[in-house]
Design a protein around this motif. Structure first.
Motif, PDB file in Angstrom:
ATOM      1  N   GLY A   1      92.216  76.396  -7.907  1.00  0.00           N
ATOM      2  CA  GLY A   1      91.678  77.083  -8.740  1.00  0.00           C
ATOM      3  C   GLY A   1      91.663  78.639  -8.652  1.00  0.00           C
ATOM      4  O   GLY A   1      90.945  79.350  -9.665  1.00  0.00           O
ATOM      5  N   THR A   2      92.239  79.364  -7.817  1.00  0.00           N
ATOM      6  CA  THR A   2      92.311  80.621  -7.726  1.00  0.00           C
ATOM      7  C   THR A   2      93.371  81.018  -8.543  1.00  0.00           C
ATOM      8  O   THR A   2      94.062  80.515  -9.359  1.00  0.00           O
ATOM      9  CB  THR A   2      92.857  81.134  -6.376  1.00  0.00           C
ATOM     10  N   ARG A   3      93.340  82.445  -8.914  1.00  0.00           N
ATOM     11  CA  ARG A   3      94.303  83.252  -9.845  1.00  0.00           C
ATOM     12  C   ARG A   3      95.924  82.703  -9.475  1.00  0.00           C
ATOM     13  O   ARG A   3      96.121  82.461  -8.367  1.00  0.00           O
ATOM     14  CB  ARG A   3      93.934  84.774  -9.839  1.00  0.00           C
ATOM     15  N   GLY A   4      96.413  82.618 -10.617  1.00  0.00           N
ATOM     16  CA  GLY A   4      97.896  82.268 -10.306  1.00  0.00           C
ATOM     17  C   GLY A   4      98.772  83.336 -10.075  1.00  0.00           C
ATOM     18  O   GLY A   4      99.701  83.083  -9.428  1.00  0.00           O
ATOM     19  N   PHE A   5      98.310  84.550 -10.219  1.00  0.00           N
ATOM     20  CA  PHE A   5      99.316  85.622  -9.545  1.00  0.00           C
ATOM     21  C   PHE A   5      98.474  86.820  -8.908  1.00  0.00           C
ATOM     22  O   PHE A   5      97.212  86.918  -8.982  1.00  0.00           O
ATOM     23  CB  PHE A   5     100.047  86.206 -10.840  1.00  0.00           C
ATOM     24  N   GLY A   6      99.224  87.464  -7.885  1.00  0.00           N
ATOM     25  CA  GLY A   6      98.480  88.261  -6.886  1.00  0.00           C
ATOM     26  C   GLY A   6      99.194  88.506  -5.758  1.00  0.00           C
ATOM     27  O   GLY A   6     100.572  88.354  -5.802  1.00  0.00           O
ATOM     28  N   PHE A   7      98.529  89.270  -4.878  1.00  0.00           N
ATOM     29  CA  PHE A   7      99.450  89.685  -3.478  1.00  0.00           C
ATOM     30  C   PHE A   7      98.128  89.141  -2.578  1.00  0.00           C
ATOM     31  O   PHE A   7      97.145  89.915  -2.453  1.00  0.00           O
ATOM     32  CB  PHE A   7      99.622  91.264  -3.610  1.00  0.00           C
ATOM     33  N   GLU A   8      98.707  88.363  -1.439  1.00  0.00           N
ATOM     34  CA  GLU A   8      97.930  87.655  -0.313  1.00  0.00           C
ATOM     35  C   GLU A   8      98.360  88.150   1.017  1.00  0.00           C
ATOM     36  O   GLU A   8      99.282  87.810   1.513  1.00  0.00           O
ATOM     37  CB  GLU A   8      97.639  86.481  -0.554  1.00  0.00           C
ATOM     38  N   PRO A   9      97.844  89.398   1.612  1.00  0.00           N
ATOM     39  CA  PRO A   9      98.258  89.569   3.090  1.00  0.00           C
ATOM     40  C   PRO A   9      97.602  88.859   4.023  1.00  0.00           C
ATOM     41  O   PRO A   9      96.502  88.258   3.861  1.00  0.00           O
ATOM     42  CB  PRO A   9      98.108  91.144   3.135  1.00  0.00           C
ATOM     43  N   TYR A  10      98.335  88.550   5.035  1.00  0.00           N
ATOM     44  CA  TYR A  10      97.659  87.717   6.176  1.00  0.00           C
ATOM     45  C   TYR A  10      98.234  88.244   7.591  1.00  0.00           C
ATOM     46  O   TYR A  10      99.411  88.743   7.637  1.00  0.00           O
ATOM     47  CB  TYR A  10      98.112  86.405   5.953  1.00  0.00           C
ATOM     48  N   VAL A  11      97.388  87.800   8.534  1.00  0.00           N
ATOM     49  CA  VAL A  11      97.862  87.867   9.823  1.00  0.00           C
ATOM     50  C   VAL A  11      97.541  86.354  10.641  1.00  0.00           C
ATOM     51  O   VAL A  11      96.840  85.501  10.069  1.00  0.00           O
ATOM     52  CB  VAL A  11      97.047  88.722  10.984  1.00  0.00           C
ATOM     53  N   ALA A  12      98.415  85.741  11.738  1.00  0.00           N
ATOM     54  CA  ALA A  12      98.295  84.741  12.242  1.00  0.00           C
ATOM     55  C   ALA A  12      98.635  84.905  13.900  1.00  0.00           C
ATOM     56  O   ALA A  12      99.367  85.789  14.168  1.00  0.00           O
ATOM     57  CB  ALA A  12      99.320  83.683  11.564  1.00  0.00           C
ATOM     58  N   ILE A  13      98.351  84.180  14.618  1.00  0.00           N
ATOM     59  CA  ILE A  13      98.248  83.616  15.957  1.00  0.00           C
ATOM     60  C   ILE A  13      98.480  82.412  16.012  1.00  0.00           C
ATOM     61  O   ILE A  13      97.768  81.421  15.850  1.00  0.00           O
ATOM     62  CB  ILE A  13      97.064  84.236  16.760  1.00  0.00           C
ATOM     63  N   MET A  14      99.764  82.062  16.879  1.00  0.00           N
ATOM     64  CA  MET A  14     100.346  80.776  16.951  1.00  0.00           C
ATOM     65  C   MET A  14     100.776  80.720  18.536  1.00  0.00           C
ATOM     66  O   MET A  14     100.980  81.822  19.334  1.00  0.00           O
ATOM     67  CB  MET A  14     101.287  80.336  16.036  1.00  0.00           C
ATOM     68  N   GLY A  15     100.575  79.313  19.101  1.00  0.00           N
ATOM     69  CA  GLY A  15     101.076  79.043  20.313  1.00  0.00           C
ATOM     70  C   GLY A  15     102.166  77.810  20.043  1.00  0.00           C
ATOM     71  O   GLY A  15     101.880  76.977  19.221  1.00  0.00           O
ATOM     72  N   GLY A  16     103.139  77.658  20.925  1.00  0.00           N
ATOM     73  CA  GLY A  16     103.737  76.401  20.984  1.00  0.00           C
ATOM     74  C   GLY A  16     105.053  76.619  22.012  1.00  0.00           C
ATOM     75  O   GLY A  16     104.830  77.302  23.219  1.00  0.00           O
ATOM     76  N   TRP A  17     106.158  76.046  21.916  1.00  0.00           N
ATOM     77  CA  TRP A  17     107.045  75.863  22.832  1.00  0.00           C
ATOM     78  C   TRP A  17     108.523  75.696  22.114  1.00  0.00           C
ATOM     79  O   TRP A  17     108.526  75.443  21.100  1.00  0.00           O
ATOM     80  CB  TRP A  17     106.648  74.364  23.504  1.00  0.00           C
ATOM     81  N   GLU A  18     109.443  76.084  22.833  1.00  0.00           N
ATOM     82  CA  GLU A  18     110.917  76.178  22.431  1.00  0.00           C
ATOM     83  C   GLU A  18     111.879  75.766  23.606  1.00  0.00           C
ATOM     84  O   GLU A  18     111.918  76.198  24.562  1.00  0.00           O
ATOM     85  CB  GLU A  18     111.396  77.531  21.720  1.00  0.00           C
ATOM     86  N   GLN A  19     112.708  74.958  23.059  1.00  0.00           N
ATOM     87  CA  GLN A  19     113.850  74.404  23.933  1.00  0.00           C
ATOM     88  C   GLN A  19     114.926  75.023  23.351  1.00  0.00           C
ATOM     89  O   GLN A  19     115.376  74.175  22.222  1.00  0.00           O
ATOM     90  CB  GLN A  19     113.826  73.123  24.350  1.00  0.00           C
ATOM     91  N   PHE A  20     116.239  75.441  23.950  1.00  0.00           N
ATOM     92  CA  PHE A  20     117.460  75.485  23.392  1.00  0.00           C
ATOM     93  C   PHE A  20     118.432  74.508  23.938  1.00  0.00           C
ATOM     94  O   PHE A  20     118.162  73.948  25.136  1.00  0.00           O
ATOM     95  CB  PHE A  20     117.835  76.913  23.933  1.00  0.00           C
ATOM     96  N   ASP A  21     119.554  74.231  23.377  1.00  0.00           N
ATOM     97  CA  ASP A  21     120.640  73.344  23.546  1.00  0.00           C
ATOM     98  C   ASP A  21     121.262  74.082  24.877  1.00  0.00           C
ATOM     99  O   ASP A  21     121.198  75.232  25.011  1.00  0.00           O
ATOM    100  CB  ASP A  21     121.781  73.385  22.498  1.00  0.00           C
ATOM    101  N   SER A  22     121.812  73.069  25.523  1.00  0.00           N
ATOM    102  CA  SER A  22     122.699  73.484  26.698  1.00  0.00           C
ATOM    103  C   SER A  22     123.787  74.177  26.316  1.00  0.00           C
ATOM    104  O   SER A  22     124.432  75.075  27.049  1.00  0.00           O
ATOM    105  CB  SER A  22     123.052  72.397  27.628  1.00  0.00           C
ATOM    106  N   GLU A  23     124.414  74.247  25.213  1.00  0.00           N
ATOM    107  CA  GLU A  23     125.690  74.661  24.727  1.00  0.00           C
ATOM    108  C   GLU A  23     125.120  75.764  23.544  1.00  0.00           C
ATOM    109  O   GLU A  23     125.730  75.281  22.557  1.00  0.00           O
ATOM    110  CB  GLU A  23     126.728  73.810  24.571  1.00  0.00           C
ATOM    111  N   VAL A  24     124.488  76.716  23.460  1.00  0.00           N
ATOM    112  CA  VAL A  24     124.247  77.491  22.635  1.00  0.00           C
ATOM    113  C   VAL A  24     125.284  78.649  22.351  1.00  0.00           C
ATOM    114  O   VAL A  24     125.188  80.009  22.750  1.00  0.00           O
ATOM    115  CB  VAL A  24     123.037  78.288  22.705  1.00  0.00           C
TER     116      VAL A  24
END
Length: 209
Positions: free
Chosen positions: A45-68
């Motif tokens: 229901g919000t307006r169809g056009f506009g400009f919406e800035p944001y900030v975020a904080i996230m946590g997680g985990w990453e694993q790489f292949d053995s042959e990158v």
């Protein structure tokens, strides 16, 4: 004289009748009311056009292949892959386009355990707006990563990054009334480094303005 008057009257009538008919047609064809076109809005229901800035904080985990090898990352034993827990900060913006949106963001991550020291990058986002303040999106960007495992002065490795994710607003998770359409959202995302050479699930909160 009477005959001349009769001819003149007939001629006047002959000219007036088509003119009257034309005027009547114009009046009949003229529109009576003009209704404005409906405004384009998002699913929430919000307006169809506009400009919406944001900030975020996230946590997680990453694993790489053995042959990158695409990014030049040194090979490591298959049973001791590069991995680590991360905390990530993000700054970006969305441009709503009716039921869809496009946007861009920059990010910086710090490793809190494991082999990753830090990384940073930028990406474009695109997707659909769903539910009340919800988003389903894909992203494409570029990222640089540095590893503690290779020493303090080790180089940064860089490659394209791809991902997909979602955001859900307060009403979507049963918290209606706490914030408005623009406010806190729960964000989840999975991305990869290079040609699917890593697996990176992340979860956090996004604050929109």
């Amino acid at each position: 004289m009477r005959k001349l008057f009769t001819v003149a009257a007939a001629a006047a009538a002959f000219v007036a009748v088509p003119a009257f008919a034309q005027d009547a047609t114009v009046v009949q064809d003229a529109p009576t009311t003009t209704e404005p076109a409906p405004a384009l809005t998002a699913p929430d229901g919000t307006r169809g056009f506009g400009f919406e800035p944001y900030v975020a904080i996230m946590g997680g985990w990453e694993q790489f292949d053995s042959e990158v090898t695409d990014a030049g990352i040194p090979l490591v034993p298959r049973n001791d892959k590069l991995n680590g827990a991360l905390v990530e900060g993000i700054v970006g913006f969305n441009v709503p386009l009716g039921p869809v949106f496009v946007g861009a963001e920059g990010s910086v991550s710090k490793g809190v355990s494991g082999d990753i020291d830090w990384d940073y990058g930028a990406a474009g986002r695109f997707g659909v707006r769903a539910g009340d303040s919800g988003l389903i999106y894909g992203k494409v960007g570029y990222r640089w990563v540095n590893f503690d495992r290779f020493g303090r002065d080790s180089r940064d490795y860089h490659e394209m990054t791809y991902g997909a994710g979602f955001e859900v607003g307060p009403k979507d998770i049963g918290l209606g009334g706490i914030t408005g359409n623009s406010g806190i959202r729960l964000r989840g995302e999975v991305s990869t480094f290079g040609s699917a050479h890593s697996f990176r699930p992340m979860l956090g909160l996004t604050s929109h303005f």
